[in-house]
Design an enzyme around this catalytic site. Structure first.
Site, PDB file in Angstrom:
ATOM      1  N   LYS A 159       0.857  -1.183   0.000  1.00 33.23           N
ATOM      2  CA  LYS A 159       0.000   0.000   0.000  1.00 33.23           C
ATOM      3  C   LYS A 159       0.897   1.238   0.000  1.00 33.23           C
ATOM      4  O   LYS A 159       1.950   1.250   0.665  1.00 33.23           O
ATOM      5  CB  LYS A 159      -0.887  -0.028   1.251  1.00 33.23           C
ATOM      6  CG  LYS A 159      -1.896   1.112   1.335  1.00 33.23           C
ATOM      7  CD  LYS A 159      -2.807   0.945   2.558  1.00 33.23           C
ATOM      8  CE  LYS A 159      -3.845   2.058   2.649  1.00 33.23           C
ATOM      9  NZ  LYS A 159      -4.747   1.893   3.814  1.00 33.23           N
TER      10      LYS A 159
ATOM     11  N   SER B 159      -9.670   2.079   3.004  1.00 30.53           N
ATOM     12  CA  SER B 159      -8.816   2.837   2.130  1.00 30.53           C
ATOM     13  C   SER B 159      -7.811   2.001   1.344  1.00 30.53           C
ATOM     14  O   SER B 159      -7.217   2.507   0.394  1.00 30.53           O
ATOM     15  CB  SER B 159      -8.058   3.878   2.949  1.00 30.53           C
ATOM     16  OG  SER B 159      -7.166   3.243   3.856  1.00 30.53           O
TER      17      SER B 159
ATOM     18  N   SER C 170      -9.760  -0.313   7.165  1.00 27.96           N
ATOM     19  CA  SER C 170      -9.196  -0.224   5.811  1.00 27.96           C
ATOM     20  C   SER C 170      -8.534  -1.468   5.260  1.00 27.96           C
ATOM     21  O   SER C 170      -8.229  -1.512   4.076  1.00 27.96           O
ATOM     22  CB  SER C 170      -8.201   0.922   5.740  1.00 27.96           C
ATOM     23  OG  SER C 170      -8.900   2.122   5.600  1.00 27.96           O
TER      24      SER C 170
HETATM   25  N1  GLN Z   1     -13.110   4.507   6.535  1.00 29.96           N
HETATM   26  C1  GLN Z   1     -12.399   4.930   7.696  1.00 29.96           C
HETATM   27  C2  GLN Z   1     -11.940   6.351   7.514  1.00 29.96           C
HETATM   28  O1  GLN Z   1     -12.267   6.905   6.538  1.00 29.96           O
HETATM   29  C3  GLN Z   1     -11.246   4.011   7.981  1.00 29.96           C
HETATM   30  C4  GLN Z   1     -10.056   4.245   7.156  1.00 29.96           C
HETATM   31  C5  GLN Z   1      -8.874   3.439   7.549  1.00 29.96           C
HETATM   32  O2  GLN Z   1      -8.995   2.418   8.221  1.00 29.96           O
HETATM   33  N2  GLN Z   1      -7.697   3.930   7.188  1.00 29.96           N
HETATM   34  O3  GLN Z   1     -11.289   6.917   8.323  1.00 29.96           O
END
Ligand code: GLN
Length: 505
Positions: free
Chosen positions: A77, A160, A184
């Site tokens: 990532k 994400s 994410s």
């Molecule tokens: N969807 C969550 C956010 O927008 C989690 C994102 C993540 O785990 N990085 O913060």
């Protein structure tokens, strides 16, 4: 040989038996990345560097110095800084940024050297797309464009870590790394039909992982099987003196229970999970959960019961509060972490400005996307004098109560089972106009980050439109190996994780 359908556990055997070389495997996936550009899953590829690593891996294998992962390709990532590849966290702010060092995760998985004796010898395939600074649930917040879902290109891949998920689902990488601050790893894994695990907070070093919300961020693997995830997690995790929240090195092999029955001494092969108590929190099956998702998760619960587990009802009464708590704490930490991107210390600098404060303002206005700006503003607001007690402090207190809920539940069960997300992958644009709508999608995943617990996503079905459904397994602190064991036993009795997206040749 269709290597993109092959779990890395089998790939490792083929490499050891010299049925394939790392160079061949790496070239195979580089070709697929090239042919699979429409997925927009990669933000940076450098074939020359990848092949150089592969030839080193082949040397290690031929000289008998290889470990279980040597020569297997992996994609990271873009939140992990990686020497030789650009590291941008999918933000314009870091466009073209070349890090002078590797994140600990990248080093632990990468080529061994004098400076990096424990490197697992995996070959880096490149950097995967994501929501900007890991803020989002659909990968629509990437400054470099969205990532279509390999199961249906009109739908999002989740976020994400959308690029990491799509890369595996589309067969562009055999396994990938992700990060999980509020879901994410688990949510994109569920949306793309993969297995993923967010370990206990502190298990994997955050050094070199571009920070979003430091008290919640945790890295983990995303792959096809629980066994593959166990292999990667074993190599990824280590104590790291450069991350002050890093746990002591347990030296654990997270795959050590995979082939075993839950209870030592149980020889009933039809019921390997005898003695395991699985808690079903009623709040995870309440209003808001799509019927098809509920049905699949309930069917999976029955399958686990058939393997010997006992189902018990538990309650996590404060689940509802995890959304407001998370969306106070995560932006608060983000606003602080992202203050370093000011065009002086780090990040994009505007071309024209009047004075210093104009330079900060223009650089940050140009460099950050909408969602990132929204979170910085929320974070600054909840931290400011006068509101701090009402929001930030209050949220910290409820965070403790949410963690206590889990401990109460774990008095009644060993593992908690529920859905990963309220529904399957949605269509592009469906939720991006309304941030609150998007935040609600995180309802089942946020609480484990707030509590610091390990949690997994495991494929458990499809909806009527052939979109994958994932179940979530949550364990108590440091129970990763046990979670992976449950997932593995389930995967021995099911084939959801082996299905291939039809759009992928
Ligand atoms: N969807 C969550 C956010 O927008 C989690 C994102 C993540 O785990 N990085 O913060």
């Amino acid at each position: 040989m269709s290597w993109h359908n092959t779990p890395i556990a089998l790939m490792a055997k083929a490499l050891a038996a010299k049925e394939v070389s790392s160079i061949e495997l790496t070239q195979y996936f580089l070709d697929r990345i090239e042919a699979g550009k429409r997925w927009n899953a990669f933000l940076d590829v450098n074939a020359h560097l990848s092949l150089e690593q592969a030839s080193k891996a082949d040397l290690l294998i031929s000289s008998g110095q290889s470990g279980p992962l040597t020569g297997i390709p992996v994609a990271h990532k873009d939140v992990f800084v990686t020497r030789g590849w650009k590291s941008t966290a999918a933000s314009k702010m870091l466009e073209g940024y070349l890090s002078p060092f590797d994140a600990t995760v990248v080093a632990n998985l990468g080529m061994p050297s004098e400076d990096n004796p424990r490197g697992a010898g995996m070959v880096c395939l490149g950097k995967t797309n994501m929501d900007e600074f890991a803020m989002g649930s659909s990968n629509e917040n990437s400054a470099y464009g969205p990532v279509p879902n390999p199961w249906n290109a009109e739908c999002v891949s989740g976020g994400s870590s959308g690029g990491s998920a799509a890369a595996v689902a589309a067969g562009l990488a055999p396994i990938t790394t992700g990060s999980d601050t509020g879901g994410s790893i688990r949510q994109p894994a569920a949306f793309c039909g993969l297995t993923g695990i967010k370990p206990s907070y502190g298990r994997v070093s955050r050094y070199g992982m571009i920070a979003y919300a430091s008290s919640l961020d945790q890295a983990g693997p995303m792959g096809k099987t629980a066994e593959d995830c166990a292999m990667l997690l074993t190599a990824m995790s280590s104590h790291d003196p450069r991350d002050s929240t890093s746990l002591a090195d347990s030296g654990e092999d997270y795959g050590r229970y995979l082939q075993q029955a839950w209870k030592a001494g149980n020889t009933n092969v039809a019921k390997p999970l005898e003695g395991l108590r699985i808690g079903l929190p009623k709040e995870f099956f309440a209003e808001g959960l799509a019927e098809e998702v509920a049905n699949s998760v309930n069917t999976a619960a029955k399958a686990l019961e058939a393997l010997g587990a006992t189902l018990v009802d538990v309650s996590l009464p404060k689940t509802r509060l995890s959304i407001p708590v998370y969306y106070v704490l995560a932006p608060a930490e983000a606003s602080s972490n992202l203050s370093r991107f000011d065009g002086v210390r780090y990040g994009h600098r505007a071309a024209e400005y009047r004075d210093l404060s104009d330079m900060y303002k223009k650089s940050r206005t140009e460099g950050f996307g909408e969602e990132v700006k929204r979170r910085i503003m929320i974070g600054s607001y909840v931290l400011c004098h006068g509101y701090y007690d009402a929001y930030y402090l209050q949220a910290q207190k409820i965070r403790r109560i949410i963690a206590a809920d889990f401990q109460a539940a774990f008095n009644q069960c060993d593992v908690i089972l529920g859905p990963v997300a309220p529904d399957v992958a949605w269509r592009f644009g469906e939720k991006s106009k309304d941030p609150v709508q998007m935040y609600l999608e995180d309802i089942y995943t946020l609480s484990t980050n707030l509590a610091g617990l390990p949690a997994m996503s495991v494929p458990c079905g499809f909806n009527k439109n052939n979109l994958p459904i994932g179940m979530q397994l949550i364990g108590n602190y440091f129970a990763e190996a046990r979670l992976l064991q449950v997932a593995h036993q389930y995967q021995q009795a099911s084939d959801w994780h082996l299905r291939q997206a039809s759009e992928v040749a």
